[in-house]
Design a protein around this motif. Sequence first.
Motif, PDB file in Angstrom:
ATOM      1  N   ALA A  14     -44.550 -33.803 -23.387  1.00  0.00           N
ATOM      2  CA  ALA A  14     -44.425 -32.875 -24.519  1.00  0.00           C
ATOM      3  C   ALA A  14     -45.659 -31.979 -24.615  1.00  0.00           C
ATOM      4  CB  ALA A  14     -44.213 -33.638 -25.817  1.00  0.00           C
ATOM      5  N   ARG A  15     -46.844 -32.555 -24.431  1.00  0.00           N
ATOM      6  CA  ARG A  15     -48.075 -31.755 -24.465  1.00  0.00           C
ATOM      7  C   ARG A  15     -48.064 -30.715 -23.354  1.00  0.00           C
ATOM      8  NH1 ARG A  15     -50.489 -36.826 -24.863  1.00  0.00           N
ATOM      9  NH2 ARG A  15     -51.614 -36.527 -22.903  1.00  0.00           N
ATOM     10  N   MET A  16     -47.595 -31.110 -22.180  1.00  0.00           N
ATOM     11  CA  MET A  16     -47.524 -30.175 -21.048  1.00  0.00           C
ATOM     12  C   MET A  16     -46.546 -29.041 -21.337  1.00  0.00           C
ATOM     13  SD  MET A  16     -47.744 -32.887 -17.863  1.00  0.00           S
ATOM     14  CE  MET A  16     -46.979 -31.767 -16.732  1.00  0.00           C
ATOM     15  N   ALA A  17     -45.410 -29.356 -21.966  1.00  0.00           N
ATOM     16  CA  ALA A  17     -44.415 -28.328 -22.289  1.00  0.00           C
ATOM     17  C   ALA A  17     -44.980 -27.320 -23.295  1.00  0.00           C
ATOM     18  CB  ALA A  17     -43.144 -28.975 -22.832  1.00  0.00           C
ATOM     19  N   ILE A  18     -45.692 -27.822 -24.296  1.00  0.00           N
ATOM     20  CA  ILE A  18     -46.306 -26.927 -25.278  1.00  0.00           C
ATOM     21  C   ILE A  18     -47.388 -26.077 -24.612  1.00  0.00           C
ATOM     22  CG2 ILE A  18     -47.717 -26.814 -27.371  1.00  0.00           C
ATOM     23  CD1 ILE A  18     -46.188 -29.343 -28.330  1.00  0.00           C
ATOM     24  N   LEU A  25     -47.310 -17.377 -23.887  1.00  0.00           N
ATOM     25  CA  LEU A  25     -47.403 -16.601 -25.122  1.00  0.00           C
ATOM     26  C   LEU A  25     -48.807 -16.063 -25.387  1.00  0.00           C
ATOM     27  CD1 LEU A  25     -45.277 -19.040 -27.300  1.00  0.00           C
ATOM     28  CD2 LEU A  25     -44.607 -16.700 -26.672  1.00  0.00           C
ATOM     29  N   HIS A  26     -49.811 -16.899 -25.189  1.00  0.00           N
ATOM     30  CA  HIS A  26     -51.200 -16.538 -25.516  1.00  0.00           C
ATOM     31  C   HIS A  26     -52.155 -17.198 -24.521  1.00  0.00           C
ATOM     32  CE1 HIS A  26     -50.005 -14.694 -29.296  1.00  0.00           C
ATOM     33  NE2 HIS A  26     -49.240 -15.742 -29.510  1.00  0.00           N
ATOM     34  N   PRO A  27     -52.212 -16.685 -23.301  1.00  0.00           N
ATOM     35  CA  PRO A  27     -53.053 -17.323 -22.278  1.00  0.00           C
ATOM     36  C   PRO A  27     -54.541 -17.316 -22.615  1.00  0.00           C
ATOM     37  CG  PRO A  27     -52.191 -15.216 -21.497  1.00  0.00           C
ATOM     38  CD  PRO A  27     -51.525 -15.504 -22.803  1.00  0.00           C
ATOM     39  N   GLU A 110     -39.283 -20.433 -30.677  1.00  0.00           N
ATOM     40  CA  GLU A 110     -39.653 -21.025 -31.964  1.00  0.00           C
ATOM     41  C   GLU A 110     -41.173 -21.125 -32.097  1.00  0.00           C
ATOM     42  OE1 GLU A 110     -37.878 -24.518 -34.831  1.00  0.00           O
ATOM     43  OE2 GLU A 110     -37.918 -24.903 -32.683  1.00  0.00           O
ATOM     44  N   LEU A 111     -41.834 -21.551 -31.033  1.00  0.00           N
ATOM     45  CA  LEU A 111     -43.285 -21.623 -31.042  1.00  0.00           C
ATOM     46  C   LEU A 111     -43.883 -20.232 -31.229  1.00  0.00           C
ATOM     47  CD1 LEU A 111     -45.935 -23.201 -30.721  1.00  0.00           C
ATOM     48  CD2 LEU A 111     -45.692 -22.930 -28.238  1.00  0.00           C
ATOM     49  N   GLY A 112     -43.337 -19.263 -30.511  1.00  0.00           N
ATOM     50  CA  GLY A 112     -43.831 -17.885 -30.613  1.00  0.00           C
ATOM     51  C   GLY A 112     -43.703 -17.327 -32.024  1.00  0.00           C
ATOM     52  N   GLN A 113     -42.601 -17.633 -32.702  1.00  0.00           N
ATOM     53  CA  GLN A 113     -42.416 -17.162 -34.079  1.00  0.00           C
ATOM     54  C   GLN A 113     -43.456 -17.783 -35.008  1.00  0.00           C
ATOM     55  OE1 GLN A 113     -38.332 -17.827 -35.256  1.00  0.00           O
ATOM     56  NE2 GLN A 113     -37.551 -16.665 -33.518  1.00  0.00           N
ATOM     57  N   PHE A 114     -43.686 -19.087 -34.854  1.00  0.00           N
ATOM     58  CA  PHE A 114     -44.700 -19.756 -35.669  1.00  0.00           C
ATOM     59  C   PHE A 114     -46.077 -19.142 -35.419  1.00  0.00           C
ATOM     60  CE2 PHE A 114     -47.987 -23.173 -35.680  1.00  0.00           C
ATOM     61  CZ  PHE A 114     -48.130 -23.286 -37.063  1.00  0.00           C
ATOM     62  N   GLN A 117     -46.496 -15.787 -37.036  1.00  0.00           N
ATOM     63  CA  GLN A 117     -46.711 -15.920 -38.490  1.00  0.00           C
ATOM     64  C   GLN A 117     -48.168 -16.286 -38.784  1.00  0.00           C
ATOM     65  OE1 GLN A 117     -43.875 -18.876 -39.677  1.00  0.00           O
ATOM     66  NE2 GLN A 117     -42.172 -17.438 -39.775  1.00  0.00           N
ATOM     67  N   VAL A 118     -48.714 -17.174 -37.970  1.00  0.00           N
ATOM     68  CA  VAL A 118     -50.106 -17.577 -38.168  1.00  0.00           C
ATOM     69  C   VAL A 118     -51.034 -16.382 -37.949  1.00  0.00           C
ATOM     70  CG1 VAL A 118     -51.976 -19.030 -37.287  1.00  0.00           C
ATOM     71  CG2 VAL A 118     -49.689 -19.989 -37.565  1.00  0.00           C
ATOM     72  N   GLN A 119     -50.779 -15.617 -36.910  1.00  0.00           N
ATOM     73  CA  GLN A 119     -51.602 -14.440 -36.636  1.00  0.00           C
ATOM     74  C   GLN A 119     -51.590 -13.485 -37.818  1.00  0.00           C
ATOM     75  OE1 GLN A 119     -49.811 -13.477 -32.683  1.00  0.00           O
ATOM     76  NE2 GLN A 119     -51.915 -12.932 -32.194  1.00  0.00           N
ATOM     77  N   LEU A 120     -50.403 -13.244 -38.358  1.00  0.00           N
ATOM     78  CA  LEU A 120     -50.290 -12.337 -39.513  1.00  0.00           C
ATOM     79  C   LEU A 120     -51.039 -12.883 -40.719  1.00  0.00           C
ATOM     80  CD1 LEU A 120     -46.550 -11.209 -39.363  1.00  0.00           C
ATOM     81  CD2 LEU A 120     -48.579  -9.790 -39.052  1.00  0.00           C
TER      82      LEU A 120
END
Length: 125
Positions: A14-18, A25-27, A110-114, A117-120
């Motif tokens: 799971a950690r590897m997938a994230i 998304l944000h290298p 889903e991760l990208g949307q979250f 939102q955090v960036q904003l």
Amino acid sequence: MPFQVLIVDDSKLARMAIAKAMNKLHPDWARSEAANADDALALAHQQPFDIALLDFNMPGRDGLELAAELRALMPTIAMAIISANHQKEIVAQAHDVGAIFLSKPLTEDELGQFLAQVQLSKGKM
């Protein structure tokens, strides 16, 4: 300055997938990983994090307990509780500790949307 992200899940897969999704998304964002709440808190005492992605179901303390402890340490941290357990009380408890709930398996969208939102909310675009 890039965000500092803490990924906590007892499953290495799971950690590897994230981490893979984060790389797409944000290298440029810095990531730290922990397999349990104790290791996560040790990291949090060493450095501040902007975002925490927390598995709900872990041995020892669960993600909700960890979220409360991280919130006490870092009041402005953005957190997501990630779980395949969609029970209303789990989702409500996530919101009670100031986290959002994301479903497993976590998709890149889903991760990208979250993260957007955090960036904003933190004004770091």
